[in-house]
Design an enzyme around this catalytic site. Structure first.
Site, PDB file in Angstrom:
ATOM      1  N   ASP A  82      -6.931   4.501  -4.736  1.00 58.09           N
ATOM      2  CA  ASP A  82      -7.611   4.397  -3.437  1.00 58.09           C
ATOM      3  C   ASP A  82      -8.201   5.795  -3.207  1.00 58.09           C
ATOM      4  O   ASP A  82      -8.397   6.547  -4.190  1.00 58.09           O
ATOM      5  CB  ASP A  82      -6.614   4.007  -2.330  1.00 58.09           C
ATOM      6  CG  ASP A  82      -7.293   3.638  -1.010  1.00 58.09           C
ATOM      7  OD1 ASP A  82      -7.792   2.514  -0.889  1.00 58.09           O
ATOM      8  OD2 ASP A  82      -7.344   4.486  -0.092  1.00 58.09           O
ATOM      9  N   LYS A 125       0.865  -1.183   0.000  1.00 58.90           N
ATOM     10  CA  LYS A 125       0.000   0.000   0.000  1.00 58.90           C
ATOM     11  C   LYS A 125       0.898   1.228   0.000  1.00 58.90           C
ATOM     12  O   LYS A 125       2.035   1.176   0.465  1.00 58.90           O
ATOM     13  CB  LYS A 125      -0.875  -0.001   1.260  1.00 58.90           C
ATOM     14  CG  LYS A 125      -2.084   0.885   1.152  1.00 58.90           C
ATOM     15  CD  LYS A 125      -3.249   0.199   0.443  1.00 58.90           C
ATOM     16  CE  LYS A 125      -4.348   1.189   0.142  1.00 58.90           C
ATOM     17  NZ  LYS A 125      -5.536   0.559  -0.418  1.00 58.90           N
TER      18      LYS A 125
HETATM   19  P1  NDP Z   1     -12.795   8.173  -3.156  1.00 58.73           P
HETATM   20  O1  NDP Z   1     -11.727   9.139  -2.939  1.00 58.73           O
HETATM   21  O2  NDP Z   1     -13.316   7.949  -4.526  1.00 58.73           O
HETATM   22  O3  NDP Z   1     -14.051   8.506  -2.221  1.00 58.73           O
HETATM   23  C1  NDP Z   1     -13.930   8.617  -0.841  1.00 58.73           C
HETATM   24  C2  NDP Z   1     -15.269   9.083  -0.292  1.00 58.73           C
HETATM   25  O4  NDP Z   1     -15.228   9.031   1.143  1.00 58.73           O
HETATM   26  C3  NDP Z   1     -15.580  10.532  -0.667  1.00 58.73           C
HETATM   27  O5  NDP Z   1     -16.963  10.688  -0.746  1.00 58.73           O
HETATM   28  C4  NDP Z   1     -15.004  11.282   0.542  1.00 58.73           C
HETATM   29  O6  NDP Z   1     -15.603  12.546   0.756  1.00 58.73           O
HETATM   30  C5  NDP Z   1     -15.368  10.346   1.664  1.00 58.73           C
HETATM   31  N1  NDP Z   1     -14.463  10.520   2.798  1.00 58.73           N
HETATM   32  C6  NDP Z   1     -13.115  10.436   2.824  1.00 58.73           C
HETATM   33  N2  NDP Z   1     -12.652  10.690   4.044  1.00 58.73           N
HETATM   34  C7  NDP Z   1     -13.727  10.947   4.813  1.00 58.73           C
HETATM   35  C8  NDP Z   1     -13.897  11.272   6.164  1.00 58.73           C
HETATM   36  N3  NDP Z   1     -12.856  11.400   6.993  1.00 58.73           N
HETATM   37  N4  NDP Z   1     -15.160  11.472   6.629  1.00 58.73           N
HETATM   38  C9  NDP Z   1     -16.210  11.348   5.804  1.00 58.73           C
HETATM   39  N5  NDP Z   1     -16.110  11.035   4.475  1.00 58.73           N
HETATM   40  C10 NDP Z   1     -14.880  10.831   4.004  1.00 58.73           C
HETATM   41  O7  NDP Z   1     -12.247   6.797  -2.530  1.00 58.73           O
HETATM   42  P2  NDP Z   1     -12.721   5.311  -2.814  1.00 58.73           P
HETATM   43  O8  NDP Z   1     -14.181   5.259  -3.036  1.00 58.73           O
HETATM   44  O9  NDP Z   1     -11.799   4.711  -3.802  1.00 58.73           O
HETATM   45  O10 NDP Z   1     -12.371   4.616  -1.406  1.00 58.73           O
HETATM   46  C11 NDP Z   1     -13.290   4.588  -0.323  1.00 58.73           C
HETATM   47  C12 NDP Z   1     -12.896   3.490   0.654  1.00 58.73           C
HETATM   48  O11 NDP Z   1     -12.895   2.231  -0.023  1.00 58.73           O
HETATM   49  C13 NDP Z   1     -11.502   3.634   1.255  1.00 58.73           C
HETATM   50  O12 NDP Z   1     -11.518   3.126   2.586  1.00 58.73           O
HETATM   51  C14 NDP Z   1     -10.655   2.707   0.388  1.00 58.73           C
HETATM   52  O13 NDP Z   1      -9.497   2.248   1.057  1.00 58.73           O
HETATM   53  C15 NDP Z   1     -11.642   1.588   0.153  1.00 58.73           C
HETATM   54  N6  NDP Z   1     -11.341   0.751  -1.012  1.00 58.73           N
HETATM   55  C16 NDP Z   1     -11.282   1.289  -2.265  1.00 58.73           C
HETATM   56  C17 NDP Z   1     -11.042   0.474  -3.353  1.00 58.73           C
HETATM   57  C18 NDP Z   1     -11.096   0.983  -4.750  1.00 58.73           C
HETATM   58  O14 NDP Z   1     -11.083   0.162  -5.667  1.00 58.73           O
HETATM   59  N7  NDP Z   1     -11.185   2.276  -4.985  1.00 58.73           N
HETATM   60  C19 NDP Z   1     -10.746  -0.970  -3.174  1.00 58.73           C
HETATM   61  C20 NDP Z   1     -10.924  -1.442  -1.828  1.00 58.73           C
HETATM   62  C21 NDP Z   1     -11.178  -0.591  -0.803  1.00 58.73           C
HETATM   63  P3  NDP Z   1     -14.939  13.874   0.128  1.00 58.73           P
HETATM   64  O15 NDP Z   1     -15.348  13.887  -1.307  1.00 58.73           O
HETATM   65  O16 NDP Z   1     -15.512  14.961   0.952  1.00 58.73           O
HETATM   66  O17 NDP Z   1     -13.462  13.733   0.321  1.00 58.73           O
END
Ligand code: NDP
Length: 444
Positions: free
Chosen positions: A165, A125
Protein backbone atom coordinates in the site's frame (compact mmCIF):
# COMPACT_ATOMS: atom_id res chain seq x y z
CA UNK A 1 -33.62 5.64 16.49
CA UNK A 2 -33.06 3.02 13.78
CA UNK A 3 -30.79 0.00 14.21
CA UNK A 4 -28.13 1.66 12.03
CA UNK A 5 -28.25 4.95 13.99
CA UNK A 6 -27.87 2.94 17.20
CA UNK A 7 -24.87 1.03 15.92
CA UNK A 8 -23.20 4.22 14.69
CA UNK A 9 -23.82 6.03 17.99
CA UNK A 10 -22.28 3.17 19.96
CA UNK A 11 -19.37 2.90 17.52
CA UNK A 12 -18.53 6.57 18.11
CA UNK A 13 -18.76 6.09 21.87
CA UNK A 14 -16.54 2.99 21.87
CA UNK A 15 -13.90 4.31 19.46
CA UNK A 16 -13.22 7.89 20.55
CA UNK A 17 -10.89 9.90 18.34
CA UNK A 18 -10.99 7.37 15.48
CA UNK A 19 -12.20 9.92 12.94
CA UNK A 20 -11.23 8.09 9.73
CA UNK A 21 -12.77 4.84 10.97
CA UNK A 22 -16.01 6.58 11.94
CA UNK A 23 -16.10 8.42 8.59
CA UNK A 24 -15.82 5.13 6.67
CA UNK A 25 -18.30 3.31 8.93
CA UNK A 26 -20.83 6.16 8.56
CA UNK A 27 -20.60 6.13 4.78
CA UNK A 28 -21.00 2.35 4.63
CA UNK A 29 -23.70 1.82 7.24
CA UNK A 30 -25.91 4.67 6.06
CA UNK A 31 -26.04 3.27 2.56
CA UNK A 32 -26.95 -0.21 3.85
CA UNK A 33 -30.30 1.04 5.14
CA UNK A 34 -32.49 -0.64 2.49
CA UNK A 35 -30.78 -4.04 2.99
CA UNK A 36 -31.00 -3.88 6.75
CA UNK A 37 -34.69 -2.94 6.57
CA UNK A 38 -35.31 -5.99 4.40
CA UNK A 39 -33.54 -8.29 6.89
CA UNK A 40 -34.80 -7.75 10.46
CA UNK A 41 -32.91 -10.91 11.48
CA UNK A 42 -29.63 -8.97 11.18
CA UNK A 43 -30.40 -6.90 14.27
CA UNK A 44 -31.22 -9.98 16.33
CA UNK A 45 -27.88 -11.49 15.35
CA UNK A 46 -26.05 -8.17 16.09
CA UNK A 47 -24.68 -8.46 12.58
CA UNK A 48 -23.66 -4.82 12.14
CA UNK A 49 -22.01 -4.71 15.57
CA UNK A 50 -19.94 -7.75 14.59
CA UNK A 51 -19.29 -6.41 11.09
CA UNK A 52 -17.79 -3.18 12.49
CA UNK A 53 -15.67 -4.84 15.21
CA UNK A 54 -12.41 -6.42 13.97
CA UNK A 55 -12.04 -10.13 14.66
CA UNK A 56 -8.52 -9.43 15.91
CA UNK A 57 -6.34 -6.33 16.34
CA UNK A 58 -2.60 -6.80 16.68
CA UNK A 59 -0.41 -3.88 17.81
CA UNK A 60 3.30 -4.18 18.42
CA UNK A 61 6.52 -2.24 18.75
CA UNK A 62 9.04 -2.22 15.93
CA UNK A 63 12.57 -1.34 17.07
CA UNK A 64 15.27 -0.80 14.44
CA UNK A 65 18.68 0.82 14.12
CA UNK A 66 19.56 3.59 11.64
CA UNK A 67 22.85 3.96 9.74
CA UNK A 68 24.32 6.06 12.58
CA UNK A 69 23.61 3.38 15.16
CA UNK A 70 20.65 5.23 16.67
CA UNK A 71 17.73 3.07 17.82
CA UNK A 72 14.19 4.02 16.73
CA UNK A 73 10.86 2.58 17.79
CA UNK A 74 7.80 2.61 15.53
CA UNK A 75 4.29 1.29 16.00
CA UNK A 76 3.18 -1.78 14.03
CA UNK A 77 -0.42 -2.81 13.31
CA UNK A 78 -2.36 -5.63 11.72
CA UNK A 79 -6.14 -5.52 11.91
CA UNK A 80 -7.68 -8.87 10.95
CA UNK A 81 -11.14 -7.52 10.33
CA UNK A 82 -13.33 -10.18 8.78
CA UNK A 83 -12.73 -13.73 7.55
CA UNK A 84 -16.32 -14.70 6.69
CA UNK A 85 -15.60 -15.30 3.00
CA UNK A 86 -11.87 -16.09 2.98
CA UNK A 87 -8.49 -15.49 4.64
CA UNK A 88 -7.78 -11.90 5.71
CA UNK A 89 -6.32 -9.99 2.78
CA UNK A 90 -5.21 -6.37 2.53
CA UNK A 91 -2.13 -4.20 2.25
CA UNK A 92 0.47 -2.80 4.63
CA UNK A 93 0.90 0.98 4.73
CA UNK A 94 4.13 2.62 5.91
CA UNK A 95 3.50 6.34 6.38
CA UNK A 96 3.87 8.76 9.34
CA UNK A 97 0.09 9.38 9.30
CA UNK A 98 -0.68 5.72 10.12
CA UNK A 99 -2.57 5.09 13.35
CA UNK A 100 -5.19 2.59 14.53
CA UNK A 101 -8.07 4.67 13.10
CA UNK A 102 -6.51 4.77 9.62
CA UNK A 103 -5.82 1.02 9.62
CA UNK A 104 -9.36 0.26 10.82
CA UNK A 105 -10.98 2.45 8.14
CA UNK A 106 -8.88 0.73 5.49
CA UNK A 107 -9.69 -2.71 6.92
CA UNK A 108 -13.43 -2.07 6.99
CA UNK A 109 -13.41 -0.85 3.39
CA UNK A 110 -11.30 -3.85 2.42
CA UNK A 111 -13.98 -6.34 3.55
CA UNK A 112 -16.46 -5.01 1.00
CA UNK A 113 -13.89 -4.40 -1.71
CA UNK A 114 -12.64 -7.98 -1.49
CA UNK A 115 -16.18 -9.29 -1.58
CA UNK A 116 -16.88 -7.22 -4.73
CA UNK A 117 -14.04 -8.94 -6.59
CA UNK A 118 -16.07 -12.16 -6.43
CA UNK A 119 -12.97 -13.98 -5.11
CA UNK A 120 -12.72 -15.83 -1.76
CA UNK A 121 -10.83 -13.22 0.31
CA UNK A 122 -11.70 -11.67 3.68
CA UNK A 123 -10.65 -8.21 4.86
CA UNK A 124 -7.58 -7.02 6.77
CA UNK A 125 -5.09 -4.17 6.77
CA UNK A 126 -1.87 -3.27 8.53
CA UNK A 127 1.09 -0.97 8.59
CA UNK A 128 3.29 1.32 10.59
CA UNK A 129 3.99 5.00 11.21
CA UNK A 130 7.48 4.36 9.80
CA UNK A 131 8.38 6.64 6.86
CA UNK A 132 10.54 4.92 4.21
CA UNK A 133 11.07 8.28 2.47
CA UNK A 134 14.70 9.42 2.75
CA UNK A 135 15.86 6.19 4.42
CA UNK A 136 18.71 4.10 3.03
CA UNK A 137 17.99 0.62 1.64
CA UNK A 138 19.71 -0.87 4.70
CA UNK A 139 17.50 1.12 7.07
CA UNK A 140 14.35 0.05 5.20
CA UNK A 141 15.55 -3.56 5.37
CA UNK A 142 16.26 -3.31 9.11
CA UNK A 143 12.78 -1.92 9.69
CA UNK A 144 11.05 -4.54 7.51
CA UNK A 145 12.91 -7.40 9.21
CA UNK A 146 11.94 -6.14 12.64
CA UNK A 147 8.31 -5.61 11.56
CA UNK A 148 8.09 -9.16 10.16
CA UNK A 149 9.77 -10.69 13.22
CA UNK A 150 6.54 -9.98 15.11
CA UNK A 151 4.02 -10.15 12.24
CA UNK A 152 5.07 -13.59 10.96
CA UNK A 153 3.33 -15.47 13.79
CA UNK A 154 -0.06 -13.99 12.83
CA UNK A 155 -0.05 -14.48 9.05
CA UNK A 156 -0.02 -17.42 6.63
CA UNK A 157 -1.04 -18.34 3.09
CA UNK A 158 -4.42 -19.67 4.36
CA UNK A 159 -4.78 -17.27 7.31
CA UNK A 160 -3.81 -13.71 6.47
CA UNK A 161 -2.04 -12.54 3.31
CA UNK A 162 -0.70 -8.95 3.42
CA UNK A 163 0.37 -6.91 0.36
CA UNK A 164 1.64 -3.39 -0.40
CA UNK A 165 0.00 0.00 0.00
CA UNK A 166 1.37 3.53 0.48
CA UNK A 167 5.11 3.31 1.20
CA UNK A 168 5.22 -0.45 0.65
CA UNK A 169 6.31 -1.35 -2.89
CA UNK A 170 8.45 -4.08 -4.42
CA UNK A 171 11.52 -3.29 -2.29
CA UNK A 172 9.66 -3.49 1.03
CA UNK A 173 7.70 -6.63 0.04
CA UNK A 174 11.03 -8.28 -0.87
CA UNK A 175 12.59 -7.57 2.54
CA UNK A 176 9.41 -8.61 4.37
CA UNK A 177 9.17 -11.84 2.40
CA UNK A 178 12.83 -12.68 2.94
CA UNK A 179 12.43 -12.38 6.70
CA UNK A 180 9.17 -14.37 6.74
CA UNK A 181 10.76 -17.21 4.80
CA UNK A 182 13.77 -17.24 7.08
CA UNK A 183 11.73 -17.44 10.30
CA UNK A 184 8.87 -19.68 9.12
CA UNK A 185 11.06 -21.91 6.96
CA UNK A 186 8.48 -22.13 4.20
CA UNK A 187 8.09 -20.76 0.68
CA UNK A 188 4.41 -19.96 0.32
CA UNK A 189 2.21 -17.20 -1.05
CA UNK A 190 2.05 -15.42 2.31
CA UNK A 191 2.57 -11.97 0.78
CA UNK A 192 1.43 -10.68 -2.58
CA UNK A 193 3.04 -8.04 -4.75
CA UNK A 194 6.18 -10.20 -4.78
CA UNK A 195 8.90 -9.83 -7.40
CA UNK A 196 8.59 -11.97 -10.53
CA UNK A 197 11.71 -13.97 -9.61
CA UNK A 198 10.18 -15.22 -6.35
CA UNK A 199 6.54 -16.00 -7.04
CA UNK A 200 4.98 -12.68 -8.02
CA UNK A 201 2.36 -12.27 -10.73
CA UNK A 202 2.72 -10.37 -13.96
CA UNK A 203 0.46 -7.26 -14.04
CA UNK A 204 0.18 -7.06 -10.21
CA UNK A 205 2.17 -3.82 -10.17
CA UNK A 206 -0.05 -2.28 -12.84
CA UNK A 207 -3.32 -3.81 -11.61
CA UNK A 208 -4.84 -1.12 -9.39
CA UNK A 209 -4.23 1.69 -11.89
CA UNK A 210 -5.23 -0.38 -14.93
CA UNK A 211 -8.31 -1.72 -13.12
CA UNK A 212 -9.36 1.81 -12.21
CA UNK A 213 -9.29 2.85 -15.85
CA UNK A 214 -11.07 -0.35 -16.96
CA UNK A 215 -14.02 0.29 -14.65
CA UNK A 216 -14.32 3.91 -15.83
CA UNK A 217 -14.13 2.69 -19.42
CA UNK A 218 -17.08 0.37 -18.69
CA UNK A 219 -19.09 3.18 -17.05
CA UNK A 220 -18.35 5.28 -20.14
CA UNK A 221 -19.39 2.50 -22.52
CA UNK A 222 -22.80 2.36 -20.86
CA UNK A 223 -23.13 6.05 -21.74
CA UNK A 224 -21.86 5.66 -25.31
CA UNK A 225 -18.74 7.47 -24.26
CA UNK A 226 -15.00 6.65 -24.16
CA UNK A 227 -11.61 7.91 -22.94
CA UNK A 228 -10.75 9.11 -26.45
CA UNK A 229 -9.89 12.82 -26.31
CA UNK A 230 -10.74 13.23 -22.61
CA UNK A 231 -8.69 15.49 -20.33
CA UNK A 232 -7.76 13.66 -17.13
CA UNK A 233 -6.25 14.60 -13.77
CA UNK A 234 -4.51 11.88 -11.76
CA UNK A 235 -3.48 12.86 -8.24
CA UNK A 236 -0.49 11.16 -6.63
CA UNK A 237 2.50 9.84 -8.54
CA UNK A 238 2.96 6.48 -6.85
CA UNK A 239 2.11 2.96 -7.90
CA UNK A 240 -1.62 3.46 -8.53
CA UNK A 241 -1.27 6.90 -10.15
CA UNK A 242 1.48 5.92 -12.59
CA UNK A 243 -0.40 2.96 -14.04
CA UNK A 244 -3.75 4.77 -14.12
CA UNK A 245 -2.02 7.50 -16.12
CA UNK A 246 -0.41 4.97 -18.46
CA UNK A 247 -3.65 3.10 -19.22
CA UNK A 248 -5.77 6.24 -19.62
CA UNK A 249 -3.28 7.57 -22.19
CA UNK A 250 -3.22 4.20 -23.98
CA UNK A 251 -6.99 4.56 -24.37
CA UNK A 252 -6.64 7.98 -25.99
CA UNK A 253 -6.98 10.35 -23.04
CA UNK A 254 -4.64 13.20 -22.14
CA UNK A 255 -3.49 13.24 -18.50
CA UNK A 256 -2.46 16.84 -17.79
CA UNK A 257 -1.62 16.88 -14.06
CA UNK A 258 -0.23 14.73 -11.23
CA UNK A 259 1.20 15.44 -7.77
CA UNK A 260 3.19 14.19 -4.81
CA UNK A 261 2.87 15.41 -1.25
CA UNK A 262 4.86 18.59 -2.01
CA UNK A 263 3.19 19.96 -5.13
CA UNK A 264 1.73 19.32 -8.57
CA UNK A 265 2.87 19.38 -12.19
CA UNK A 266 0.77 20.61 -15.08
CA UNK A 267 1.70 19.55 -18.60
CA UNK A 268 -0.78 20.79 -21.18
CA UNK A 269 0.73 18.49 -23.81
CA UNK A 270 -0.02 15.40 -21.75
CA UNK A 271 2.17 13.87 -19.04
CA UNK A 272 5.10 11.75 -20.24
CA UNK A 273 4.56 8.79 -17.94
CA UNK A 274 8.05 7.37 -18.62
CA UNK A 275 9.58 10.49 -17.10
CA UNK A 276 7.34 10.19 -14.02
CA UNK A 277 8.26 6.52 -13.69
CA UNK A 278 11.96 7.32 -13.91
CA UNK A 279 11.71 10.03 -11.23
CA UNK A 280 9.40 8.22 -8.79
CA UNK A 281 10.07 4.50 -9.30
CA UNK A 282 13.75 4.48 -10.23
CA UNK A 283 15.26 7.58 -8.60
CA UNK A 284 12.75 7.88 -5.72
CA UNK A 285 12.81 11.64 -6.39
CA UNK A 286 10.24 14.44 -6.25
CA UNK A 287 7.63 15.23 -8.92
CA UNK A 288 9.00 18.78 -9.07
CA UNK A 289 11.86 17.42 -11.18
CA UNK A 290 9.42 16.68 -14.02
CA UNK A 291 9.14 20.40 -14.78
CA UNK A 292 12.95 20.65 -15.03
CA UNK A 293 13.05 17.81 -17.55
CA UNK A 294 10.00 18.35 -19.76
CA UNK A 295 9.62 21.51 -21.79
CA UNK A 296 6.38 23.40 -21.28
CA UNK A 297 5.53 21.67 -17.98
CA UNK A 298 4.87 23.79 -14.88
CA UNK A 299 5.30 22.98 -11.18
CA UNK A 300 3.27 24.54 -8.35
CA UNK A 301 3.91 24.07 -4.62
CA UNK A 302 1.04 22.55 -2.62
CA UNK A 303 -1.50 19.95 -3.74
CA UNK A 304 -4.98 21.49 -3.62
CA UNK A 305 -4.52 23.68 -6.71
CA UNK A 306 -4.61 20.57 -8.90
CA UNK A 307 -8.41 20.39 -8.60
CA UNK A 308 -8.83 23.84 -10.15
CA UNK A 309 -7.55 22.53 -13.50
CA UNK A 310 -10.50 21.84 -15.83
CA UNK A 311 -10.89 18.15 -16.70
CA UNK A 312 -13.46 15.59 -17.87
CA UNK A 313 -12.19 12.80 -15.61
CA UNK A 314 -10.65 13.05 -12.13
CA UNK A 315 -8.79 10.04 -10.74
CA UNK A 316 -7.66 10.71 -7.15
CA UNK A 317 -4.87 8.18 -6.53
CA UNK A 318 -2.90 9.49 -3.52
CA UNK A 319 -4.51 9.31 -0.09
CA UNK A 320 -7.61 9.77 2.09
CA UNK A 321 -9.59 13.03 2.09
CA UNK A 322 -7.58 14.66 -0.71
CA UNK A 323 -10.81 16.04 -2.26
CA UNK A 324 -12.81 18.21 0.13
CA UNK A 325 -16.09 20.03 -0.51
CA UNK A 326 -14.41 23.08 -2.08
CA UNK A 327 -12.27 20.97 -4.42
CA UNK A 328 -15.33 18.94 -5.45
CA UNK A 329 -17.26 22.11 -6.17
CA UNK A 330 -14.40 23.41 -8.32
CA UNK A 331 -14.25 20.16 -10.28
CA UNK A 332 -18.00 20.24 -10.89
CA UNK A 333 -17.94 23.91 -11.85
CA UNK A 334 -15.23 23.15 -14.41
CA UNK A 335 -17.31 20.37 -15.96
CA UNK A 336 -15.91 17.10 -14.55
CA UNK A 337 -18.08 14.17 -15.67
CA UNK A 338 -16.39 11.16 -14.11
CA UNK A 339 -14.70 10.81 -10.72
CA UNK A 340 -13.22 7.40 -9.89
CA UNK A 341 -11.18 6.68 -6.78
CA UNK A 342 -7.83 4.93 -7.09
CA UNK A 343 -6.95 5.91 -3.52
CA UNK A 344 -8.95 4.74 -0.51
CA UNK A 345 -11.53 7.29 0.71
CA UNK A 346 -9.97 10.23 -1.17
CA UNK A 347 -13.26 12.17 -1.09
CA UNK A 348 -14.75 13.55 2.13
CA UNK A 349 -18.43 12.81 2.86
CA UNK A 350 -19.23 16.43 1.87
CA UNK A 351 -17.36 16.06 -1.44
CA UNK A 352 -19.29 12.88 -2.28
CA UNK A 353 -22.47 14.81 -1.67
CA UNK A 354 -21.39 17.49 -4.15
CA UNK A 355 -20.73 14.83 -6.83
CA UNK A 356 -24.06 13.13 -6.17
CA UNK A 357 -26.02 16.35 -6.44
CA UNK A 358 -24.22 17.30 -9.68
CA UNK A 359 -24.97 13.81 -11.08
CA UNK A 360 -21.26 13.27 -11.71
CA UNK A 361 -20.56 9.62 -12.44
CA UNK A 362 -18.84 8.79 -9.15
CA UNK A 363 -17.16 5.41 -8.67
CA UNK A 364 -16.13 4.83 -5.03
CA UNK A 365 -12.79 3.29 -4.06
CA UNK A 366 -14.03 -0.09 -2.94
CA UNK A 367 -15.24 -0.78 -6.47
CA UNK A 368 -12.86 1.36 -8.50
CA UNK A 369 -9.54 0.28 -6.96
CA UNK A 370 -10.42 -3.38 -6.38
CA UNK A 371 -8.23 -4.44 -9.32
CA UNK A 372 -5.15 -4.51 -7.10
CA UNK A 373 -6.47 -6.93 -4.54
CA UNK A 374 -8.22 -8.97 -7.25
CA UNK A 375 -4.87 -9.49 -8.97
CA UNK A 376 -3.33 -10.28 -5.59
CA UNK A 377 -5.88 -13.07 -5.32
CA UNK A 378 -4.82 -14.23 -8.80
CA UNK A 379 -1.22 -14.20 -7.49
CA UNK A 380 -2.36 -16.40 -4.57
CA UNK A 381 -3.98 -18.83 -7.01
CA UNK A 382 -0.79 -19.02 -9.08
CA UNK A 383 1.34 -19.48 -5.94
CA UNK A 384 -0.74 -22.32 -4.54
CA UNK A 385 -0.80 -24.04 -7.93
CA UNK A 386 2.98 -23.42 -8.34
CA UNK A 387 2.44 -21.92 -11.79
CA UNK A 388 2.72 -18.64 -13.71
CA UNK A 389 0.19 -17.05 -16.02
CA UNK A 390 1.05 -14.80 -18.95
CA UNK A 391 0.58 -11.03 -18.73
CA UNK A 392 -2.21 -11.29 -21.31
CA UNK A 393 -4.08 -13.87 -19.24
CA UNK A 394 -3.83 -11.86 -15.99
CA UNK A 395 -4.77 -8.60 -17.73
CA UNK A 396 -7.79 -10.26 -19.37
CA UNK A 397 -8.98 -11.66 -16.04
CA UNK A 398 -8.45 -8.26 -14.39
CA UNK A 399 -10.55 -6.57 -17.04
CA UNK A 400 -13.32 -9.18 -16.69
CA UNK A 401 -13.34 -8.67 -12.92
CA UNK A 402 -13.62 -4.86 -13.25
CA UNK A 403 -16.42 -5.13 -15.82
CA UNK A 404 -18.27 -7.55 -13.52
CA UNK A 405 -17.82 -5.25 -10.54
CA UNK A 406 -19.35 -2.41 -12.54
CA UNK A 407 -22.32 -4.56 -13.60
CA UNK A 408 -22.87 -5.81 -10.05
CA UNK A 409 -22.79 -2.41 -8.38
CA UNK A 410 -25.04 -0.96 -11.06
CA UNK A 411 -27.51 -3.83 -10.64
CA UNK A 412 -27.47 -3.57 -6.82
CA UNK A 413 -28.16 0.17 -6.99
CA UNK A 414 -31.06 -0.42 -9.40
CA UNK A 415 -32.46 -3.24 -7.26
CA UNK A 416 -32.88 -0.83 -4.38
CA UNK A 417 -34.22 2.04 -6.51
CA UNK A 418 -31.03 4.10 -6.36
CA UNK A 419 -30.12 4.15 -10.08
CA UNK A 420 -26.57 5.32 -10.85
CA UNK A 421 -25.73 5.67 -7.14
CA UNK A 422 -22.59 3.56 -7.14
CA UNK A 423 -21.84 4.27 -3.47
CA UNK A 424 -25.03 2.50 -2.47
CA UNK A 425 -24.47 -0.12 -5.18
CA UNK A 426 -20.91 -0.94 -4.08
CA UNK A 427 -21.70 -1.09 -0.38
CA UNK A 428 -24.77 -3.26 -0.89
CA UNK A 429 -23.26 -5.61 -3.48
CA UNK A 430 -20.18 -6.12 -1.28
CA UNK A 431 -22.14 -6.48 1.94
CA UNK A 432 -24.76 -8.99 0.80
CA UNK A 433 -22.26 -11.83 0.35
CA UNK A 434 -20.41 -11.11 3.60
CA UNK A 435 -23.70 -10.83 5.55
CA UNK A 436 -24.94 -14.09 4.12
CA UNK A 437 -21.70 -15.88 5.05
CA UNK A 438 -21.71 -14.40 8.56
CA UNK A 439 -25.33 -15.42 9.15
CA UNK A 440 -24.57 -18.97 7.96
CA UNK A 441 -21.57 -19.33 10.28
CA UNK A 442 -23.45 -18.53 13.51
CA UNK A 443 -22.52 -16.10 16.28
CA UNK A 444 -18.74 -15.95 15.88
P1 NDP B 1 2.52 4.98 -3.18
O1 NDP B 1 3.23 5.06 -1.91
O2 NDP B 1 3.13 4.24 -4.31
O3 NDP B 1 2.15 6.44 -3.71
C1 NDP B 1 1.42 7.34 -2.94
C2 NDP B 1 1.38 8.66 -3.68
O4 NDP B 1 0.48 9.55 -3.00
C3 NDP B 1 2.74 9.36 -3.71
O5 NDP B 1 2.83 10.13 -4.87
C4 NDP B 1 2.65 10.24 -2.46
O6 NDP B 1 3.50 11.37 -2.51
C5 NDP B 1 1.21 10.67 -2.51
N1 NDP B 1 0.73 11.02 -1.17
C6 NDP B 1 0.73 10.27 -0.05
N2 NDP B 1 0.24 10.95 0.97
C7 NDP B 1 -0.09 12.17 0.50
C8 NDP B 1 -0.65 13.32 1.07
N3 NDP B 1 -0.97 13.37 2.37
N4 NDP B 1 -0.84 14.41 0.28
C9 NDP B 1 -0.52 14.36 -1.02
N5 NDP B 1 0.04 13.27 -1.64
C10 NDP B 1 0.23 12.20 -0.88
O7 NDP B 1 1.08 4.36 -2.81
P2 NDP B 1 0.03 3.64 -3.76
O8 NDP B 1 0.03 4.25 -5.10
O9 NDP B 1 0.20 2.18 -3.61
O10 NDP B 1 -1.34 4.00 -3.01
C11 NDP B 1 -2.07 5.19 -3.29
C12 NDP B 1 -3.51 5.03 -2.81
O11 NDP B 1 -4.11 3.92 -3.47
C13 NDP B 1 -3.66 4.75 -1.32
O12 NDP B 1 -4.86 5.36 -0.86
C14 NDP B 1 -3.83 3.24 -1.27
O13 NDP B 1 -4.52 2.81 -0.11
C15 NDP B 1 -4.65 3.02 -2.52
N6 NDP B 1 -4.60 1.65 -3.04
C16 NDP B 1 -3.42 1.08 -3.42
C17 NDP B 1 -3.40 -0.19 -3.94
C18 NDP B 1 -2.16 -0.81 -4.49
O14 NDP B 1 -2.27 -1.85 -5.14
N7 NDP B 1 -1.00 -0.23 -4.32
C19 NDP B 1 -4.64 -1.00 -4.02
C20 NDP B 1 -5.84 -0.28 -3.68
C21 NDP B 1 -5.79 0.98 -3.18
P3 NDP B 1 4.98 11.31 -1.87
O15 NDP B 1 5.82 10.60 -2.88
O16 NDP B 1 5.32 12.74 -1.67
O17 NDP B 1 4.84 10.57 -0.58
Amino acid sequence: MTYIDNVLARLKEKNPGETEFIQAATEILQSLKPVVEKHPEYEKAALLERFTEPERTIMFRVPWTDDNGRVHVNKGYRVEFNSAIGPYKGGLRFHPSVNLSVIKFLGLEQILKNSLTGLPIGGGKGGSDFDPKGKSDREVMAFCQSFMTELYRHIGADTDVPAGDIGVGGREIGYLYGQYKRIANEFTGVLTGRGLSYGGSLIRKEATGYGLVYIVEEAMKWRNDSFEGKTVIVSGSGNVAIYACEKAQQLGAKVVAMYDSNGYIYDKNGIDVDVVRQIKEVERGRIKEYADRVKGAEYSEGCNGIWSIPCDVALPCATQNEIDKESAELLVKNGVRYVAEGANMPSTLEAIDVFKRAKTVYLPAKAANAGGVATSALEMAQASGRMFWSAEKVDKKLKEIMVNIFRNIDAAANRYGCDDDYVVGANIAGFEKVADAMMSQGIV
